[in-house]
Structures are given as C-alpha cells and as structure tokens.
Write a protein that holds these residues in place. Structure first.
Motif, mmCIF file in Angstrom:
data_model
loop_
_atom_site.group_PDB
_atom_site.id
_atom_site.type_symbol
_atom_site.label_atom_id
_atom_site.label_comp_id
_atom_site.label_asym_id
_atom_site.label_seq_id
_atom_site.Cartn_x
_atom_site.Cartn_y
_atom_site.Cartn_z
ATOM 1 N N GLU A 1 66.939 38.251 50.374
ATOM 2 C CA GLU A 1 66.375 37.198 51.210
ATOM 3 C C GLU A 1 65.246 37.702 52.098
ATOM 4 O O GLU A 1 64.368 36.932 52.496
ATOM 5 C CB GLU A 1 67.473 36.581 52.083
ATOM 6 N N GLU A 2 65.246 38.980 52.418
ATOM 7 C CA GLU A 2 64.299 39.521 53.391
ATOM 8 C C GLU A 2 63.069 40.177 52.767
ATOM 9 O O GLU A 2 62.038 40.301 53.431
ATOM 10 C CB GLU A 2 65.000 40.550 54.282
ATOM 11 N N PHE A 3 63.186 40.603 51.501
ATOM 12 C CA PHE A 3 62.105 41.370 50.888
ATOM 13 C C PHE A 3 61.653 40.735 49.579
ATOM 14 O O PHE A 3 62.418 40.040 48.907
ATOM 15 C CB PHE A 3 62.548 42.816 50.651
ATOM 16 N N ASP A 4 60.398 41.012 49.225
ATOM 17 C CA ASP A 4 59.865 40.490 47.971
ATOM 18 C C ASP A 4 60.484 41.200 46.777
ATOM 19 O O ASP A 4 60.753 40.574 45.749
ATOM 20 C CB ASP A 4 58.343 40.664 47.938
ATOM 21 N N TYR A 5 60.696 42.515 46.928
ATOM 22 C CA TYR A 5 61.283 43.303 45.843
ATOM 23 C C TYR A 5 62.293 44.294 46.403
ATOM 24 O O TYR A 5 62.073 44.893 47.466
ATOM 25 C CB TYR A 5 60.205 44.058 45.051
ATOM 26 N N VAL A 6 63.395 44.447 45.685
ATOM 27 C CA VAL A 6 64.437 45.398 46.049
ATOM 28 C C VAL A 6 64.687 46.295 44.850
ATOM 29 O O VAL A 6 64.912 45.802 43.737
ATOM 30 C CB VAL A 6 65.748 44.677 46.441
ATOM 31 N N MET B 1 53.798 35.632 38.488
ATOM 32 C CA MET B 1 54.698 36.617 39.082
ATOM 33 C C MET B 1 56.074 36.509 38.452
ATOM 34 O O MET B 1 56.568 35.444 38.158
ATOM 35 C CB MET B 1 54.802 36.390 40.593
ATOM 36 N N SER B 2 56.687 37.645 38.234
ATOM 37 C CA SER B 2 58.018 37.668 37.644
ATOM 38 C C SER B 2 59.014 37.003 38.589
ATOM 39 O O SER B 2 58.911 37.091 39.806
ATOM 40 C CB SER B 2 58.441 39.122 37.386
ATOM 41 N N HIS B 3 60.002 36.310 38.008
ATOM 42 C CA HIS B 3 61.045 35.699 38.820
ATOM 43 C C HIS B 3 62.069 36.728 39.243
ATOM 44 O O HIS B 3 62.932 36.457 40.067
ATOM 45 C CB HIS B 3 61.739 34.587 38.033
ATOM 46 N N GLU B 4 61.991 37.924 38.666
ATOM 47 C CA GLU B 4 62.951 38.980 38.972
ATOM 48 C C GLU B 4 62.493 39.734 40.211
ATOM 49 O O GLU B 4 61.346 40.181 40.301
ATOM 50 C CB GLU B 4 63.075 39.930 37.778
ATOM 51 N N THR B 5 63.375 39.868 41.174
ATOM 52 C CA THR B 5 63.006 40.539 42.415
ATOM 53 C C THR B 5 63.880 41.742 42.730
ATOM 54 O O THR B 5 63.498 42.583 43.534
ATOM 55 C CB THR B 5 63.081 39.562 43.600
ATOM 56 N N ALA C 1 54.264 49.061 37.482
ATOM 57 C CA ALA C 1 54.589 48.124 38.554
ATOM 58 C C ALA C 1 53.927 46.770 38.310
ATOM 59 O O ALA C 1 54.547 45.718 38.506
ATOM 60 C CB ALA C 1 54.145 48.693 39.901
ATOM 61 N N ALA C 2 52.688 46.799 37.862
ATOM 62 C CA ALA C 2 51.960 45.552 37.594
ATOM 63 C C ALA C 2 52.563 44.804 36.415
ATOM 64 O O ALA C 2 52.763 43.583 36.467
ATOM 65 C CB ALA C 2 50.482 45.858 37.324
ATOM 66 N N ASP C 3 52.865 45.534 35.345
ATOM 67 C CA ASP C 3 53.425 44.892 34.154
ATOM 68 C C ASP C 3 54.813 44.338 34.420
ATOM 69 O O ASP C 3 55.186 43.273 33.904
ATOM 70 C CB ASP C 3 53.487 45.895 32.998
ATOM 71 N N LEU C 4 55.584 45.044 35.228
ATOM 72 C CA LEU C 4 56.965 44.647 35.486
ATOM 73 C C LEU C 4 57.040 43.389 36.342
ATOM 74 O O LEU C 4 57.899 42.525 36.124
ATOM 75 C CB LEU C 4 57.702 45.799 36.184
#
Length: 291
Positions: A111-116, A1-5, A230-233
């Motif tokens: 802090e509240e969501f997996d992705y913003v 999983m990408s470290h970028e959120t 979305a999957a690649d990113l």
C-alpha cells in the motif's frame, strides 16, 4: 506499466547473485522516481543488514514478526525513493519470529510503495516457500552452471506448490564467449528468459565500494543489463546514464535534506535511520562474491 508490484527474487542455490539482483533492480527503479522497498525475507541467513548500518539493538523484521515492533520501526531509508526492511542476524531473534506475519508486512508495504522486492532465502523451508506465494510474481535467478540450474527447477516447483507465479528466469554471470544457450536453459525450465547479466568486474568492485552497481558504474555491461531488466519487468522508463536524477549521485546518499522520497511522510518516519553509504558492501559481500 505492469500490474505486478511485489516481486520475490529467488534462487535454488546461494551465491548466484540474488541479492545483487534485488538491490540493483530496486535502485534502478528508484532512480526512475518509483518508490521502492527491499525486504530481506531470508529470515535465517539475513544479509541486507549492512544497508542500514544496524546497531545491536536496532529494530529489524525479526522484531516485527515477533510482534514487538511495527513495520515502520524496521524500515530504513537507503537513499531517494528506496528503503530497506532488514532481517536480524541473531539466531535467538530468529527463533522468536512467526513467518506467517510476513503476509501482513507485504500487504502494508504494498500500500505504501510502488514496488516491493522480497529477497528470498535459498533452500527449502517454510519461510523460504511463503514469500513465493505472497508475491505477484517470482523472478528466478541462476548462473549457467548445471548445479544452479538444477536447483532452479526445485524453486519453480516450490513456487507452484505455494500458489505463486514465475515471471521468468534471469541468468547471471554470463560470458559472451560461452557456447551455452541461455534461451535453452529457460526452455528446459519451461519459463521465459527475462534477461541475462554478463560477468562484470565492476560488480565486485561496487560491493566493496558500498554502492549499487547501477550507480557505481552505470554504463557498464552488468549495470546496463539490470536497468534493461527493470524496464522490461515493470514497463517503467528507466533512465540511461546522464539522464538519471541527482539522487543517483553517491555524494548525495547520506544527505537527508536533499532529494527526499516522493512521500515526505515516509522520509520523516525514516529520519535518523538512513543507511550509511559505505556499509552497503556488507549486505552482499559474504553471500555473492566469488571465492
């Protein structure tokens, strides 16, 4: 999983599919079980308000940035696993905002969501540049047209000045019969090509149907492209049609009892502020459909 959120979805030119990209990336990841927040960071020309069927006195990001409300007050549930934080449409409210407050908003949502996903306004202004530096990565959106590509170069430069990082380029409204090399466009901009999204009549239809494209016609070419992006990113396994959860069914969107977000507390806080399914269309119609 990408470290970028936290991703800023940006473009140098309006009308290239930036909001459509934001909505469909977020919806695709929500369908995969990720908790997603979409933020209308276009403070001056907001167009995500239609997602939440706002009344004139509804709380928006403008109120948060003016110090009159909390982020929770301006957060509205769209459907399972995904919420929107819309900006207001009043110029008076816009004048009262302090864009610098967006830093705290992003920090809280992180802090509240997996992705913003930050839907960033086009053009050059303080509130446009600020999100480019707050995000973990910037996704640049452009059509193949020379004017759009030229303006994308400016956004790249703005991102660098803001201290941000560009993840790469997404080229929208591509055509299989075109002799344009999308890889060459990315090379000229000196950024990776993340993906292309083909011209698809279903994209316009989905707007007027009030349903994100990845739900409206999940096996269509543009929807497939957005799921792949979305999957690649993110490195998340985004389900294909038929493997998606029941939350992707448009009939379930307004049912507050079935398929609550992963965090039950978030569902309770957003209770009574769910988006009207048929109002999604107004979020992107004006800005991102062809003349």
């Amino acid at each position: 999983m990408s470290h970028e959120t936290v991703y800023a979805i940006a473009s140098g030119k309006g009308g290239v599919g930036k909001t459509t990209t934001t909505v469909n990336l977020g919806t695709a990841l929500a369908g995969a079980g990720e908790r997603v927040a979409i933020v209308d960071a276009d403070l001056g020309m907001a167009n995500l308000a239609g997602f939440v069927s706002l009344s004139p006195d509804s709380t928006t990001l403008h109120d948060v940035l003016a110090g009159d409300a909390s982020v929770d007050d301006a957060t509205y549930r769209i459907t399972d696993n995904i919420v929107a934080v819309p900006s207001g449409t009043s110029l008076d409210e816009y004048a009262d905002t302090s864009p610098e407050g967006l830093r705290d908003v992003v920090a809280e949502l992180r802090e509240e969501f997996d992705y913003v996903f930050l839907d960033v306004g086009a053009g050059v202004s303080h509130e446009t540049v600020l999100p480019l530096g707050l995000a973990d990565a910037v996704v640049l959106v452009s059509t193949p047209e020379p004017a759009a590509v030229h303006d994308s170069k400016k956004t790249l430069e703005l991102t660098e000045r803001a201290g941000g990082e560009v993840a790469g380029l997404v080229v929208t409204r591509t055509r299989p019969e075109s002799d344009v090399s999308y890889e060459e466009i990315a090379t000229r901009l000196e950024t990776p090509l993340l993906g292309t999204v083909p011209e698809d009549p279903a994209a316009r239809e989905s707007v007027y149907a009030g349903t994100p494209l990845v739900v409206y016609e999940p096996d269509g070419p543009a929807a497939v492209a957005y799921r792949r992006l979305a999957a690649d990113l993110t490195g998340i396994d985004v389900p294909a049609p038929g493997a998606e959860s029941d939350s992707a069914d448009g009939d379930d969107i307004d049912d507050g009892d079935d398929g609550a977000p992963a965090d039950a507390d978030e569902a309770d806080e957003a209770d009574g502020r769910e988006a009207a399914h048929d109002d999604v269309s107004s979020a992107i119609t004006e800005a991102e459909t062809d003349p």
